[in-house]
Design a protein around this motif. Structure first.
Motif, PDB file in Angstrom:
ATOM      1  N   ASP A  68      93.176   5.198 106.520  1.00  0.00           N
ATOM      2  CA  ASP A  68      94.000   5.821 105.280  1.00  0.00           C
ATOM      3  C   ASP A  68      95.156   4.871 104.198  1.00  0.00           C
ATOM      4  O   ASP A  68      95.204   4.547 102.430  1.00  0.00           O
ATOM      5  N   SER A  69      96.050   4.411 104.588  1.00  0.00           N
ATOM      6  CA  SER A  69      96.597   2.717 104.046  1.00  0.00           C
ATOM      7  C   SER A  69      95.689   2.647 103.733  1.00  0.00           C
ATOM      8  O   SER A  69      96.136   1.782 102.703  1.00  0.00           O
TER       9      SER A  69
ATOM     10  N   LYS B   5      88.486   5.914  99.767  1.00  0.00           N
ATOM     11  CA  LYS B   5      89.195   7.364 100.238  1.00  0.00           C
ATOM     12  C   LYS B   5      87.579   8.136 100.819  1.00  0.00           C
ATOM     13  O   LYS B   5      88.879   9.296 101.168  1.00  0.00           O
TER      14      LYS B   5
ATOM     15  N   ALA C 136      87.135   7.566 104.608  1.00  0.00           N
ATOM     16  CA  ALA C 136      88.610   7.399 104.910  1.00  0.00           C
ATOM     17  C   ALA C 136      87.995   9.650 105.022  1.00  0.00           C
ATOM     18  O   ALA C 136      88.674   9.810 106.453  1.00  0.00           O
ATOM     19  N   ALA C 137      88.102   9.994 103.929  1.00  0.00           N
ATOM     20  CA  ALA C 137      88.275  11.343 104.291  1.00  0.00           C
ATOM     21  C   ALA C 137      87.244  12.003 105.023  1.00  0.00           C
ATOM     22  O   ALA C 137      87.432  12.666 105.730  1.00  0.00           O
TER      23      ALA C 137
ATOM     24  N   ARG D 210      88.204  11.638 108.650  1.00  0.00           N
ATOM     25  CA  ARG D 210      89.276  11.982 108.974  1.00  0.00           C
ATOM     26  C   ARG D 210      88.748  13.633 109.461  1.00  0.00           C
ATOM     27  O   ARG D 210      89.139  14.851 110.409  1.00  0.00           O
TER      28      ARG D 210
ATOM     29  N   ALA E 157      91.192  16.852 105.254  1.00  0.00           N
ATOM     30  CA  ALA E 157      90.220  16.095 104.628  1.00  0.00           C
ATOM     31  C   ALA E 157      88.780  17.196 103.980  1.00  0.00           C
ATOM     32  O   ALA E 157      88.727  16.785 103.178  1.00  0.00           O
TER      33      ALA E 157
ATOM     34  N   ALA F 180      90.171  17.289 100.154  1.00  0.00           N
ATOM     35  CA  ALA F 180      90.504  15.165  99.388  1.00  0.00           C
ATOM     36  C   ALA F 180      89.202  14.723  98.694  1.00  0.00           C
ATOM     37  O   ALA F 180      88.201  14.606  98.290  1.00  0.00           O
TER      38      ALA F 180
END
Length: 421
Positions: free
Chosen positions: A72-73, A81, A84-85, A88, A104, A107
């Motif tokens: 995420d960072s 993003k 990443a979602a 997740r 998640a 997002a």
């Protein structure tokens, strides 16, 4: 509303996972042609994501979970993003972490890289979860979005899910309209909607104070599911509506409603049998008092220890023995100038289930006149209906007018038209 199990949720999100991040140039080009665009990823993100992806493929959820925060960072662009979602989503689903899964999904719902086909699916699961949390307004928003996008869950009717959220959230008219749409969709597909769909509408309308609406939906339920429970509810709601209007049924009117409850097998517990026996006793029909109590005892709904019912039975038995033979009353009715004796004799025959004689005496009463024709035609219709003469019964009921007599006759006509009859 049926909830979605965690296992089913996890399985749903294992499908449609993103393509391998470290894809070959040829594969990347193919996906670019299919999607019309290619998500660009930085090397730091790509490297971290590849590690998470390896763990996801191995279903090592515990190993992947600590790496999600780092991913995420590193995610800066919408594309990063998005990946990443998705990771997740897969990991939290594998861990049965519902709050994490919903985070998640939230997002993904706002990410421009989420495929349109997935938005409906995500909205559905998000709405279902919100409903389970009793966040009805939120559930309605997400479920309605899923419907707008054409998502069709395999395990449920989406219209019904929306309706349940609307009803439980206090949006009664909207919820009723949604269930109506769900029922019509089932009918269009050649299926019969479950009886529970009708019941939930009736319950919500009744508890909200809309007894007229509840009665309308009960009639719809009866047309499809003419069960004893539906008949009982329909008649009780009707009686409640009359009370709300300040209308008090006299003994004759109440008796004819109770007779329909009995004919439709809708008698409940001892209170129904006590009420029936009491009003029949007050109308001077000891044979009917004994018959209905015997029926209640035989069904197990009336106990032999009920003092009030036992007293009615004892009194009725004594009255029956003291009565003049009905054959004598027939002769008196034939010689009377008016039809009142014929009507009373017809009532006695109806109470003892001698329907042929009851029909004969009621017709004599109408011929001689001097009687309430609405009452006599109602009773004539009942006798004909209970003897299986459907067409003749409907003609008799059709001659009944006024309130509440005309309404009672219509209930009997409805009973005649339904399979249970």
């Amino acid at each position: 509303m049926k909830s979605v199990s965690k296992a089913a949720l996890a399985a749903a999100f294992m499908l449609g996972a993103p393509a391998l991040l470290a894809a070959s140039p040829a594969l990347a080009q193919k996906k670019k042609e299919e999607a019309g665009q290619q998500i660009k990823l930085s090397e730091p993100f790509r490297k971290a994501a590849a590690e998470v992806e390896t763990l996801v493929k191995a279903k090592d959820w515990a190993g992947a979970q600590p790496k999600l925060a780092g991913l995420d960072s590193l995610a800066q662009s919408d594309g990063e993003k998005y990946y990443a979602a998705v990771f997740r989503l897969q990991v939290t689903s594998g861990l049965n972490d519902m709050p994490g899964t919903m985070s998640a999904i939230d997002a993904l719902l706002v990410n421009p890289n989420t495929p349109p086909a997935d938005i409906g699916r995500y909205s559905y699961f998000r709405g279902n979860y919100a409903y389970q949390q009793k966040k009805y307004a939120e559930a309605i928003t997400h479920l309605t979005k899923a419907r707008q996008l054409g998502y069709a869950p395999a395990d449920s009717n989406l219209n019904l899910r929306i309706a349940q959220a609307q009803l439980d959230g206090g949006q009664i008219p909207a919820g009723v309209a949604s269930i109506d749409a769900a029922i019509k969709a089932e009918e269009a597909a050649g299926r019969k909607a479950p009886e529970s769909w009708y019941k939930v509408v009736v319950s919500k309308l009744y508890t909200s104070g809309d007894k007229a609406g509840a009665a309308t939906w009960l009639n719809r339920q009866l047309a499809v599911y003419p069960t004893a429970d539906a008949w009982r509810s329909s008649l009780l709601i009707y009686l409640g509506q009359l009370e709300d209007k300040g209308v008090t049924l006299d003994a004759d009117q109440r008796l004819d409603v109770l007779r329909l409850m009995r004919a439709s097998k809708a008698m409940g517990g001892e209170s129904d049998y006590l009420s029936y026996a009491d009003v029949a006793q007050r109308r001077g029909l000891p044979g009917e008092v004994k018959a209905v109590i015997d029926e209640g005892r035989a069904s197990g709904k009336v106990t032999k220890t009920n003092a009030a019912i036992n007293q009615l039975y004892t009194t009725a038995s004594a009255q029956e023995k003291a009565e003049v033979p009905l054959a004598n009353e027939e002769k008196r009715a034939a010689g009377a100038a008016k039809g009142d004796v014929a009507m009373q004799t017809g009532d006695a025959y109806l109470g003892t289930r001698n329907y042929a004689k009851a029909v004969e005496l009621y017709r004599l009463a109408l011929q001689k006149g001097g009687v309430d024709t609405n009452v006599v035609n109602t009773r004539l219709g009942i006798a004909l209906a209970l003897s299986g003469q459907k067409a003749e019964a409907k003609t008799a009921f059709g001659a009944v007018t006024g309130t509440p007599r005309g309404e009672i006759a219509k209930f009997w006509t409805t009973w005649l038209d339904l399979p249970l009859a």
